[in-house]
Motif scaffolding. Sequence first.
Motif, PDB file in Angstrom:
ATOM      1  N   PHE A 143       9.566   2.517   8.898  1.00  9.45           N
ATOM      2  CA  PHE A 143       9.687   2.121   7.493  1.00  9.45           C
ATOM      3  C   PHE A 143      10.466   0.806   7.405  1.00  9.45           C
ATOM      4  CE2 PHE A 143       9.580   6.754   7.691  1.00  9.45           C
ATOM      5  CZ  PHE A 143       8.540   7.053   6.824  1.00  9.45           C
ATOM      6  N   HIS A 162      10.291   5.386  -0.922  1.00  9.41           N
ATOM      7  CA  HIS A 162       9.583   4.343  -0.166  1.00  9.41           C
ATOM      8  C   HIS A 162       8.437   3.779  -1.007  1.00  9.41           C
ATOM      9  CE1 HIS A 162       6.500   2.906   2.790  1.00  9.41           C
ATOM     10  NE2 HIS A 162       7.568   2.324   3.294  1.00  9.41           N
ATOM     11  N   PHE A 163       8.352   2.451  -1.034  1.00  7.89           N
ATOM     12  CA  PHE A 163       7.287   1.791  -1.776  1.00  7.89           C
ATOM     13  C   PHE A 163       6.240   1.263  -0.805  1.00  7.89           C
ATOM     14  CE2 PHE A 163       5.442  -2.086  -3.730  1.00  7.89           C
ATOM     15  CZ  PHE A 163       4.805  -1.478  -4.806  1.00  7.89           C
ATOM     16  N   SER A 164       4.984   1.620  -1.018  1.00 15.90           N
ATOM     17  CA  SER A 164       3.886   1.147  -0.183  1.00 15.90           C
ATOM     18  C   SER A 164       3.286  -0.115  -0.795  1.00 15.90           C
ATOM     19  CB  SER A 164       2.809   2.230  -0.054  1.00 15.90           C
ATOM     20  OG  SER A 164       1.649   1.702   0.564  1.00 15.90           O
ATOM     21  N   TYR A 165       3.355  -1.234  -0.057  1.00 16.84           N
ATOM     22  CA  TYR A 165       2.763  -2.478  -0.551  1.00 16.84           C
ATOM     23  C   TYR A 165       1.247  -2.338  -0.678  1.00 16.84           C
ATOM     24  CZ  TYR A 165       7.175  -4.926   0.364  1.00 16.84           C
ATOM     25  OH  TYR A 165       8.485  -5.337   0.354  1.00 16.84           O
ATOM     26  N   TYR A 212      13.790  -2.586  10.316  1.00 14.21           N
ATOM     27  CA  TYR A 212      13.005  -1.362  10.185  1.00 14.21           C
ATOM     28  C   TYR A 212      13.836  -0.158  10.616  1.00 14.21           C
ATOM     29  CZ  TYR A 212       9.195  -4.768  10.123  1.00 14.21           C
ATOM     30  OH  TYR A 212       8.378  -5.833   9.815  1.00 14.21           O
ATOM     31  N   PHE A 221       5.013   4.780  -5.032  1.00 13.87           N
ATOM     32  CA  PHE A 221       6.303   5.220  -4.519  1.00 13.87           C
ATOM     33  C   PHE A 221       6.167   6.631  -3.965  1.00 13.87           C
ATOM     34  CE2 PHE A 221       7.394   1.995  -7.636  1.00 13.87           C
ATOM     35  CZ  PHE A 221       8.417   1.285  -7.002  1.00 13.87           C
ATOM     36  N   SER A 234      14.538   2.406  -1.117  1.00 12.70           N
ATOM     37  CA  SER A 234      15.529   2.393  -2.201  1.00 12.70           C
ATOM     38  C   SER A 234      16.168   3.772  -2.329  1.00 12.70           C
ATOM     39  CB  SER A 234      14.888   1.981  -3.530  1.00 12.70           C
ATOM     40  OG  SER A 234      13.881   2.896  -3.914  1.00 12.70           O
ATOM     41  N   ARG A 248       0.599   0.474  -3.434  1.00 11.20           N
ATOM     42  CA  ARG A 248       1.322   0.169  -4.670  1.00 11.20           C
ATOM     43  C   ARG A 248       1.842   1.433  -5.334  1.00 11.20           C
ATOM     44  NH1 ARG A 248       2.721  -4.729  -4.144  1.00 11.20           N
ATOM     45  NH2 ARG A 248       3.054  -4.933  -6.387  1.00 11.20           N
ATOM     46  N   ASP A 268      12.954  -3.244   3.538  1.00 12.70           N
ATOM     47  CA  ASP A 268      12.673  -3.934   2.278  1.00 12.70           C
ATOM     48  C   ASP A 268      11.920  -3.052   1.296  1.00 12.70           C
ATOM     49  OD1 ASP A 268      10.604  -4.322   4.335  1.00 12.70           O
ATOM     50  OD2 ASP A 268       9.513  -5.357   2.752  1.00 12.70           O
ATOM     51  N   ARG A 269      11.358  -1.937   1.785  1.00 10.57           N
ATOM     52  CA  ARG A 269      10.590  -1.044   0.912  1.00 10.57           C
ATOM     53  C   ARG A 269      11.352   0.236   0.583  1.00 10.57           C
ATOM     54  NH1 ARG A 269       5.217  -1.511   4.681  1.00 10.57           N
ATOM     55  NH2 ARG A 269       6.002  -3.414   5.622  1.00 10.57           N
TER      56      ARG A 269
END
Length: 203
Positions: free
Chosen positions: A88, A48-51, A74, A56, A94, A54, A91-92
């Motif tokens: 979650f 998970h990437f946190s906008y 979501y 992972f 992978s 910034r 889009d974040r």
Amino acid sequence: FSAALEERQLEKRQTILQTMRPPVSRGFEYFDLFYKACSERMPVSFIHFSYKKRTFSSIIVHPFLIKEFENRWYIIGYSETHQSVRTFGLDRVSDPLLLKSSFIETDVDTVHDYLHQVYGVFPIPGAKLEQIAIEVSELGTHYLQAYPLHESQVIQKESEGTSLITYQLIPSIELCRYFLSQGYHVEIVHPKWLKKFTQDLVK
């Protein structure tokens, strides 16, 4: 000749009807995997990437709901990483993987809340189901009559054309942002803490 005529007629019909087709968002390619995880009660690990931060993070979630809100998708479930129910954005996400391990069930009341008592996907931490009251302008009242915000909406019209509108909801970030987007047409009356919380979002 008849085929060409039919094609021209079809083109004419198409010019008087246009529907919104939002672009496929990043992460939607994992929809089938998360659907399988929810329906078959399977944990999922993903990155998970946190906008905001910034960074992972490695997450293991036991999902119970895939939710679409404002053309975004979501996944909601119990996060082993956070030891609580979390949301979650796809889009974040992978590299999701289905895990063959025991599934941690979420209680039915929490599932019901996310399905019916939350506007949006991010409830305010610690918030509970309560009555929310807003003062709405005459123009705003007409709009909310045509497009109710939630099934619990009750409109009490006042003599000057404005109204007091109430909801039974768990306050959420999206609800606050909706109120802010309406400008002077909407003013939060109750609860007072939600009014302050919404004002602080601007800051």
